[in-house]
Enzyme design. Structure first.
Site, PDB file in Angstrom:
ATOM      1  N   SER A   1       0.821  -1.218   0.000  1.00 30.29           N
ATOM      2  CA  SER A   1       0.000   0.000   0.000  1.00 30.29           C
ATOM      3  C   SER A   1       0.852   1.263   0.000  1.00 30.29           C
ATOM      4  CB  SER A   1      -0.903   0.022   1.232  1.00 30.29           C
ATOM      5  OG  SER A   1      -1.808  -1.039   1.186  1.00 30.29           O
TER       6      SER A   1
ATOM      7  N   GLU B   1      -3.108 -14.572   1.036  1.00 29.42           N
ATOM      8  CA  GLU B   1      -3.488 -13.728   2.163  1.00 29.42           C
ATOM      9  C   GLU B   1      -4.974 -13.880   2.471  1.00 29.42           C
ATOM     10  OE1 GLU B   1      -2.792  -9.558   1.566  1.00 29.42           O
ATOM     11  OE2 GLU B   1      -2.711  -9.192   3.715  1.00 29.42           O
TER      12      GLU B   1
END
Lengths: 299, 378
Positions: free
Chosen positions: B124, B239
């Site tokens: 991110s 994930e």
């Protein structure tokens, strides 16, 4: 651990889906709505011949000799097709009421919660239905009576009801997605709008969660697993049908659209076999029992 | 459909149970949640203990049965959580195992398994959260190095990490999903600055990472140059698909503790509370079954790599976790306002679950577009 339907189980499901697709398509569904309270006896016998009712009856007794996982897959298909009739009561009567296994005898039953489906349309009624009071049934395809509650619910009845709810939830999700792809507003399919897209996505999430819970409960037969499967499947079916109605907009509120049939049947099934409250209480007791067990281990 | 243990699985379960009963009482006390160096040492120590006992690589094993048994039994026994090992073991490790060269696997995987190195995730950015492909951190080729400049944010474990799985833009002219490359970057390289961020829970769970002409060897690239988006999708599927499964078992344990506490406090006569806890029992039982289902499907269809079904699980689980700790607050009463109670901290951190690893809104787009086939658009 191989938690997927086997090839045989998939073939069974496909077989039932094909039979219902051929014999109980949308036209048949709408025709049934137009003649409430009357069962298609020929279809009932065909279901019997296909082993729908005798599925779990031992082969030695003339049954198919399969188990709960297979029954769950078959009832899921019935729920997906919105097949009407006292399917569960007749299935549970196979081997005990003559002709039930073959689909020659239509059996209704008083369930633990005191609801009776198809009381007048059945050949045999199991349980004490004395003093049954007719309801003006919300579901045009399920005539209903009530009697005072008669005791504990049968876990198999709860599980197979959950399997039917799963099928109806799947159908609701399919109809919503189909409509979202086809219906155009503002010059594009409504399914391109995030508001609609997310309704459909949530419907699928509920379906897949319920599916895992229902299949697992069918494999373990554990009462707490079955209670969990019911709560998840009820949620998937009822909310799925509501969201499907919302996706259809004004069309969804009409008698002509099938959406209300899904929602109403889902509502009927939430009242079967003691209802969701009984399952929540069972699962609450299960938490304490598990804690006590672990405590005992530690000591 | 079969949920029972095979004879080999049953043997594994019995052996693991015995080992846990013997090993857990001898563990050192857990460090405070704000003591990052202490947590790093504790988490790596646990991983080393697992390694010495032959359990370290269980997350990468081919058999889904064994993996789920491991998560189920360790959580049930109250063993330490994967903690600082999360990215290395459940995220970067599986990605390198699937996409890395033999040399890369030999360099990076053993230290993760032995509990020697911690990884963090540099995905991110301030302008690229949910729209991850909008990332702008640049990397230029300079001989046999990439030179990286930019910044990353929400990086968990950045303060104590040795390595960062880093996404960089190597071709700024390419369409935004192309031109991205996956690099392994040392966190002590010159030009890397970590600034801790304080979360709403008051702790420093994550950090900003500033990159000023950091030199990363070309040999640290996993996958081809400009093929990083595809590699990333492999990472994300791990994930979302399987990284949270141990937590579901932990939530079931907490739920049992909630019920026991409600009974102790004389609240068990309250039918609304009982029913709420009963419903949560259904929810977490179903989530555990969904995990088993997803793992079986992944095994059958994709050789163990989870599919978009992971998004289904992530959506449902992140909401359920928040519902669980809201119920905990009801059970706790006034104590729910006391940060000293571990359930209160867990309630606060549960708020990140519908945001981290792809917000619930993004997950719904994924489910709608990739599973249901609805048209793209916003």
């Amino acid at each position: 651990m191989r938690f997927r339907p086997t090839d045989d189980q998939r073939a069974l499901r496909e077989g039932v889906r094909a039979l219902l697709g051929r014999r109980f398509d949308r036209e048949a569904l709408r025709a049934a709505v137009d003649r409430p309270g009357r069962l298609d006896r020929a279809l009932w016998r065909e279901l019997g011949a296909a082993g729908f009712f005798a599925l779990r009856l031992p082969e030695a007794d003339g049954g198919v000799g399969l188990g709960l996982p297979e029954a769950a897959l078959v009832f899921e298909e019935a729920g997906r097709a919105l097949l009407p009739g006292p399917l569960l009561a007749t299935h549970l009567a196979a081997g005990e009421v003559p002709g039930a296994a073959e689909g020659e005898t239509v059996v209704a039953a008083v369930d633990g919660g005191g609801l009776v489906e198809w009381l007048a349309g059945a050949d045999v009624v199991r349980g004490d239905a004395a003093g049954a009071v007719p309801l003006d049934s919300v579901d045009p395809l399920t005539p209903l009576h009530t009697v005072p509650a008669r005791g504990a619910a049968d876990p198999v009845a709860i599980l197979l009801t959950a399997a039917e709810q799963l099928g109806t939830a799947t159908r609701a999700c399919e109809l919503a997605v189909q409509h979202a792809r086809a219906r155009e507003q503002f010059g594009r399919p409504v399914g391109a709008f995030q508001a609609i897209k997310h309704l459909c996505a949530e419907a699928l999430v509920r379906v897949e969660t319920a599916r895992a819970a229902v299949y697992a409960a069918a494999v373990t037969g554990d009462p707490a697993d079955i209670a969990a499967a019911r709560l998840l499947a009820d949620e998937a079916a009822v909310r799925g049908a509501r969201d499907c109605l919302q996706v259809h907009g004004g069309m969804g509120f009409t008698w002509e659209a099938d959406v209300h049939l899904l929602l109403k049947r889902a509502w009927v099934r939430t009242r079967r076999a003691g209802g969701g409250t009984e399952s929540e209480e069972l699962l609450a007791r299960d938490l304490l029992a598990a804690t006590d067990r672990q405590g005992a281990c530690l000591r | 459909m079969d949920l029972s243990d095979s004879p080999e699985d049953a043997e594994f379960r019995a052996r693991l149970r015995e080992w846990l009963a013997k090993t857990l009482p001898a563990l050192p006390p857990k460090p405070s949640p704000d003591d990052w160096p202490g947590r790093r040492a504790y988490d790596l120590g646990w991983q080393r203990t697992l390694y010495d006992a032959g359990y370290a690589d269980v997350h990468w094993q081919a058999s889904p049965g064994v993996r789920l048994i491991f998560l189920e039994e360790t959580e049930r026994a109250g063993a330490p959580y994967v903690g600082a090992g999360f990215v290395g073991l459940l995220h970067a490790g599986p990605t390198i195992a699937a996409e890395g060269t033999a040399e890369q696997r030999a360099r990076w995987l053993p230290p993760v398994l032995r509990g020697e190195e911690v990884w963090c995730q540099g995905f991110s950015e301030p302008g690229a959260g949910s729209d991850l492909a909008a990332l702008r951190t640049r990397a230029w080729r300079d001989g046999d190095h990439y030179v990286v400049s930019g910044s990353k944010i929400w990086t968990s474990h950045a303060e104590v990490a040795d390595w960062c799985e880093l996404l960089v833009r190597t071709d700024p002219r390419a369409p935004k999903h192309e031109g991205i490359t996956w690099l392994a970057m040392r966190m002590d390289a010159p030009g890397v600055t970590v600034r801790p961020l304080r979360t709403l829970a008051g702790s420093t769970e994550f950090a900003e990472v500033f990159l000023d002409e950091v030199r990363v060897p070309v040999g640290n690239r996993v996958g081809a140059e400009n093929d990083g988006w595809r590699v990333t999708m492999v990472t994300l599927s791990f994930e979302r698909g399987t990284a949270f499964v141990g937590e579901v078992v932990a939530c079931r344990r907490v739920l049992g503790e909630l019920a026991a506490r409600a009974r102790r406090d004389g609240r068990w006569g309250d039918p609304a509370l009982r029913r709420r806890l009963g419903r949560l029992n259904a929810e977490f039982r179903a989530l555990w079954r969904l995990t088993q289902w997803n793992v079986s499907e992944a095994q059958a269809a994709r050789g163990g790599v989870p599919g978009v079904g992971g998004s289904v699980f992530k959506l449902r689980y992140s909401q359920a976790r928040q519902d669980l700790y809201d119920a905990a607050a009801e059970v706790l009463g006034d104590t729910a306002l006391d940060l000293g109670h571990p359930w209160v901290r867990d309630r606060l951190s549960s708020l990140s679950y519908t945001i981290a690893a792809g917000t619930s809104q993004i997950q719904r787009d994924i489910v709608a577009e990739r599973i249901l086939g609805l048209p793209k658009g916003r």
